[in-house]
Design an enzyme around this catalytic site. Structure first.
Site, PDB file in Angstrom:
ATOM      1  N   CYS A 182      11.539 -10.544   0.920  1.00 31.97           N
ATOM      2  CA  CYS A 182      10.667  -9.967   0.222  1.00 31.97           C
ATOM      3  C   CYS A 182       9.419 -10.545  -0.296  1.00 31.97           C
ATOM      4  CB  CYS A 182      11.554  -9.885  -1.331  1.00 31.97           C
ATOM      5  SG  CYS A 182      11.011  -8.489  -2.412  1.00 31.97           S
ATOM      6  N   HIS A 183       9.026 -10.836  -1.569  1.00 28.51           N
ATOM      7  CA  HIS A 183       7.648 -11.799  -2.029  1.00 28.51           C
ATOM      8  C   HIS A 183       7.957 -13.238  -1.475  1.00 28.51           C
ATOM      9  CE1 HIS A 183       7.490  -8.166  -4.826  1.00 28.51           C
ATOM     10  NE2 HIS A 183       6.209  -8.386  -4.694  1.00 28.51           N
ATOM     11  N   GLU A 224       5.416  -2.083  -3.781  1.00 28.16           N
ATOM     12  CA  GLU A 224       4.679  -2.508  -5.229  1.00 28.16           C
ATOM     13  C   GLU A 224       4.386  -1.366  -6.173  1.00 28.16           C
ATOM     14  OE1 GLU A 224       4.902  -5.755  -6.980  1.00 28.16           O
ATOM     15  OE2 GLU A 224       4.221  -6.808  -5.020  1.00 28.16           O
TER      16      GLU A 224
END
Length: 229
Positions: A136-137, A167
């Site tokens: 993910c991030h 997002e």
């Protein structure tokens, strides 16, 4: 045989600055890989830029309160993230570990993206042929790392992470300092993705990335397979 060892890097950043929203690392993105790997007797060392307690995104606790793996991890493994070691202490120690792993959450977008010590760790692990994984991030931590020839580490690699569409779906596009997908593409990576919030894990040599929380279990399985050899 000695147990395999994974070095986990968590964010120290506890909010989304523009909207003053509590943030940090994302519960299932650590909980699920931890479950897969701990079941195989893998040992974990957890670090963060500041050391000490690494902030857990409270929204991830709420959203995954019906997820047994996340709930059990939250209830029984607090020492992992409440007593992290300063990551700078682990530069030069890639030989002690089999893999480096970055869980996501929005926190890494603010600190790990340009943390010099974290970047050194990534470059060291990668050049030593060790597994470098992110979900993910967490993938944002990789964008400023370089290969030995000075080129971006991600250049020419297949990579995934939290997408622009995802997002936008969580309505945080305008609150981000930049978008992960854009930054990954900007360093020359081949950014790959599936449908929003679907499971997608990409393995490119020793680089393993997952798109989002739904990818966390498969990411853990990919790390386990990679370090089993």
């Amino acid at each position: 045989m000695a147990p395999k060892k994974v070095l986990v890097v968590l964010t120290s950043h506890d909010k989304i600055d523009k909207i003053n929203k509590p943030s940090g690392w994302y519960l299932p993105e650590f909980a699920h890989p931890w479950k897969v790997l701990s079941d195989k007797n893998v040992e974990f060392t957890v670090v963060s830029p500041k050391g000490g307690a690494a902030p857990l995104d409270p929204s991830s606790v709420e959203l995954f309160k019906q997820d047994p793996v996340s709930v059990s991890f939250l209830e029984n493994q607090k020492s992992l993230w409440e007593n992290t070691l300063p990551l700078k202490q682990f530069i030069g120690r890639s030989g002690d570990f089999d893999a480096l792993f970055y869980p996501g959450g929005h926190g890494p977008m603010f600190d790990l993206v340009d943390d010099a010590d974290s970047i050194k760790l990534i470059e060291e692990f990668y050049s030593a042929g060790k597994v470098v994984a992110a979900v993910c991030h967490g993938t944002i931590a990789l964008v400023n790392a370089k290969q030995g020839n000075g080129e971006p580490l991600l250049k020419g690699k297949e990579v995934t992470g939290f997408t622009n569409a995802e997002e936008e779906a969580v309505q945080l596009t305008s609150a981000m300092p930049f978008l992960l997908e854009d930054r990954v593409k900007a360093v020359g990576a081949n950014f790959v993705q599936t449908d929003a919030f679907g499971n997608k894990v990409v393995v490119d040599g020793t680089l393993i990335t997952g798109q989002n929380p739904a990818s966390a279990t498969e990411l853990g399985e990919a790390i386990a397979k990679a370090i089993a050899a």
